[in-house]
Design an enzyme around this catalytic site. Structure first.
Site, PDB file in Angstrom:
ATOM      1  N   GLY A 115       0.803  -1.217   0.000  1.00 60.63           N
ATOM      2  CA  GLY A 115       0.000   0.000   0.000  1.00 60.63           C
ATOM      3  C   GLY A 115       0.832   1.260   0.000  1.00 60.63           C
ATOM      4  N   GLU A 138       2.388  -8.347  -2.427  1.00 59.74           N
ATOM      5  CA  GLU A 138       1.110  -8.955  -2.051  1.00 59.74           C
ATOM      6  C   GLU A 138       1.001 -10.431  -2.413  1.00 59.74           C
ATOM      7  OE1 GLU A 138       0.303  -4.541  -2.338  1.00 59.74           O
ATOM      8  OE2 GLU A 138       1.427  -6.017  -3.508  1.00 59.74           O
TER       9      GLU A 138
END
Length: 263
Positions: A115, A138
């Site tokens: 993020g 991720e």
């Protein structure tokens, strides 16, 4: 008075109009959680609404991380429905940054992972310290980026390299990020904030209305629901009817600095 937040620090230089937003969770390497995402939304809305704010500088506290990713403990509790809603909320907030009519620069002072990389990519420009690292890890968690990372990374560095980094989860050092076009500049850590303030100050010396329209036109090129060239033509016409245009052209003809008002 500046709004107060639990996970962010806001500082406004009234002379320059630069609002510095610092993500302030140093014990978590400024990792993003739902509360921080909401605070970023509120801080950006304040910045957009406040006349005193002319530009935004986004950075992280400490010298290790801009944002080192998401709060994994929070992620571990997600299910399909809640996960989709979380991604949609993050995308909404990051689009607020990307579509801001006021220029936003990310001062990346360390790790920008997950993020954090997505947050930096949502900003209009990125300046990295020499110790910065970028990556989308991720897939190591059985996830994909959810805050626009699959879209913006390809826009910035091209489809092939973006797919490689997303699928391998390899991290990119600052000099490689510069070569790829992921960042605009790399500077020593001690010079990061002064450099960003100087760069933002240079942008803020231009006509505010035109700067906002440039951002809108460039964004339109990547929006499937809009026509980039027509957006450019429409906003060019609006510029021609503005007070800033009249002032800018008159100042040029009179060989004097322009005094823009944003109107």
């Amino acid at each position: 008075m500046l709004p107060l937040f639990h996970n962010l620090l806001l500082q406004l230089d009234s002379a320059s109009g630069i609002l510095r937003i610092t993500l302030n969770r140093p014990s978590k390497l400024n990792a993003l959680n739902a509360a921080t995402i909401e605070e970023i939304r509120q801080a950006m809305q304040y910045a957009l609404d406040a006349q005193a704010v002319r530009g935004i500088l986004l950075t992280g506290s400490g010298d290790k991380a801009f944002v080192a990713g998401a709060d994994i403990a929070e992620l571990a509790e997600l299910n399909e429905i809640v996960g989709r809603r979380m991604a949609e909320k993050g995308q909404e907030v990051f689009c607020l940054i990307e579509e801001s009519s006021k220029p936003v620069i990310a001062a990346v002072n360390g790790f920008a992972l997950g993020g954090g990389c997505e947050l930096a990519m949502a900003c209009h420009l990125r300046v990295a310290s020499e110790n910065a690292r970028f990556g989308q890890p991720e897939a190591n968690l059985g996830l994909i980026p959810g805050y626009g990372g699959t879209q913006r990374l390809a826009q910035l560095i091209g489809k092939g390299k973006a797919l490689e980094l997303l699928m391998t989860t390899d991290q990119v050092k600052a000099d490689e990020a510069l070569r790829l076009g992921l960042v605009n500049h790399v500077v020593p850590a001690a010079e990061l904030l002064p450099f960003c303030e100087q760069l933002l100050g240079k942008i803020l010396s231009k006509a505010p209305l035109a700067i906002g329209m440039i951002i809108d036109c460039v964004n339109a090129a990547y929006d499937q629901e809009r026509h980039g060239y027509q957006t450019e033509a429409n906003l060019f016409g609006r510029c021609c009817g503005s007070a800033d245009f009249r002032e800018g052209t008159q100042a040029f003809l009179e060989k004097r600095p322009a005094a823009f008002t944003g109107e």
